[in-house]
Design a protein around this motif. Structure first.
Motif, PDB file in Angstrom:
ATOM      1  N   GLU A 158       0.817  -1.209   0.000  1.00  0.00           N
ATOM      2  CA  GLU A 158       0.000   0.000   0.000  1.00  0.00           C
ATOM      3  C   GLU A 158       0.857   1.267   0.000  1.00  0.00           C
ATOM      4  OE1 GLU A 158      -3.259  -0.204   2.970  1.00  0.00           O
ATOM      5  OE2 GLU A 158      -2.619  -2.278   3.208  1.00  0.00           O
ATOM      6  N   LEU A 159       2.121   1.131   0.387  1.00  0.00           N
ATOM      7  CA  LEU A 159       3.025   2.283   0.432  1.00  0.00           C
ATOM      8  C   LEU A 159       3.881   2.406  -0.827  1.00  0.00           C
ATOM      9  CD1 LEU A 159       4.435   1.855   4.060  1.00  0.00           C
ATOM     10  CD2 LEU A 159       2.738   3.537   3.335  1.00  0.00           C
ATOM     11  N   ALA A 160       4.119   1.285  -1.499  1.00  0.00           N
ATOM     12  CA  ALA A 160       5.144   1.195  -2.543  1.00  0.00           C
ATOM     13  C   ALA A 160       5.024   2.246  -3.644  1.00  0.00           C
ATOM     14  CB  ALA A 160       5.142  -0.207  -3.150  1.00  0.00           C
ATOM     15  N   GLN A 161       3.811   2.566  -4.065  1.00  0.00           N
ATOM     16  CA  GLN A 161       3.636   3.476  -5.198  1.00  0.00           C
ATOM     17  C   GLN A 161       3.519   4.944  -4.778  1.00  0.00           C
ATOM     18  OE1 GLN A 161       4.098   2.099  -8.102  1.00  0.00           O
ATOM     19  NE2 GLN A 161       4.194   0.102  -7.073  1.00  0.00           N
ATOM     20  N   LEU A 162       3.636   5.212  -3.495  1.00  0.00           N
ATOM     21  CA  LEU A 162       3.481   6.586  -3.010  1.00  0.00           C
ATOM     22  C   LEU A 162       4.824   7.315  -2.953  1.00  0.00           C
ATOM     23  CD1 LEU A 162       1.064   6.004   0.021  1.00  0.00           C
ATOM     24  CD2 LEU A 162       0.449   6.751  -2.286  1.00  0.00           C
ATOM     25  N   PRO A 163       4.847   8.623  -3.220  1.00  0.00           N
ATOM     26  CA  PRO A 163       6.060   9.424  -3.020  1.00  0.00           C
ATOM     27  C   PRO A 163       6.422   9.419  -1.532  1.00  0.00           C
ATOM     28  CG  PRO A 163       4.442  10.609  -4.338  1.00  0.00           C
ATOM     29  CD  PRO A 163       3.741   9.411  -3.775  1.00  0.00           C
TER      30      PRO A 163
END
Length: 241
Positions: free
Chosen positions: A165-170
């Motif tokens: 859930e964090l991987a694609q966030l800046p």
């Protein structure tokens, strides 16, 4: 002098005497116990990954210095550094440092390992290796300059969320996400409960303060810990070691 456990019991008694939702308090306490149990593990993991990332940076800097030096590179030392990078590969992945989903970083890393010692014998390959190491150093600098996450927020997040859930966030949005979880799912419910308890205790103060029967006096004593209390300050004390 009361210890932390005594303080927790006093707060529980006071909230119960004020007629608060004790199921909500027990739920928060379970969350807190899980948080404390896992917090050391998360702290050690982050620090370990950060130290490994710094070690990669140090190795890459030495390799760059050897490549740009006028004299022939020390093949033995260069080989040792490559071996060190190979052994550390993927062991330092962390969503708040180098994400395992960071294709640019890992592709650059792979290219350096692939070129390896052979690049020292071919000028064009040597220049390519030097360029890839420069790219890696720039990426490492960027990752190591990221704001460090609060370990308590990170630990709480992993009770509910995942790296996917964090991987694609800046980077900034990753911090916002774990902070949001920590504030809204962990801190705000208990702060609201404490605020309600303090308010109710204040409303009951005059009633029980003037009473002379034993049961009322006992309730008054229980409620005293909430009189004129501040939710944030009480929560800090509840969470002290």
């Amino acid at each position: 002098m009361f210890g932390r456990n005594d303080f927790i019991e006093n707060i529980k008694d006071a909230l119960a005497a004020a007629g608060c939702d004790m199921g909500a308090f027990r739920s928060w306490q379970k969350q807190y116990d899980r948080l404390k149990k896992k917090q050391k593990e998360q702290k050690e993991r982050y620090e370990r990954c950060r130290e490994q990332t710094k070690r990669v940076q140090e190795d890459a800097q030495l390799m760059e210095q050897m490549l740009i030096a006028e004299q022939t590179a020390d093949r033995k030392e260069f080989g040792r550094l490559l071996k060190d990078l190979r052994q550390m590969q993927n062991n330092f992945d962390h969503e708040f440092l180098v994400s395992k989903e960071d294709q640019e970083f890992h592709s650059t890393y792979d290219t350096i390992l692939r070129l390896g010692m052979k690049a020292l014998n071919a000028s064009d390959q040597k220049l390519l290796l030097q360029s890839e190491i420069e790219n890696l150093l720039a990426l490492l600098k960027e990752n190591l300059e990221k704001e460090e996450p609060k370990i308590e927020a990170l630990t709480f997040y992993y009770q509910l969320g995942s790296d996917q859930e964090l991987a694609q966030l800046p980077p900034a949005e990753k911090l916002e996400k774990i902070t949001y979880f920590y504030e809204h799912e962990f801190r705000q419910p208990i702060l609201q409960l404490l605020e309600n308890g303090i308010s109710r205790a204040g409303q009951l103060k005059d009633t029980y303060e003037a009473a002379t029967d034993r049961a009322s006096r006992k309730k008054y004593e229980m409620l005293q810990v909430l009189f004129d209390g501040q939710p944030e300050h009480i929560l800090e004390q509840l969470m002290e070691e």
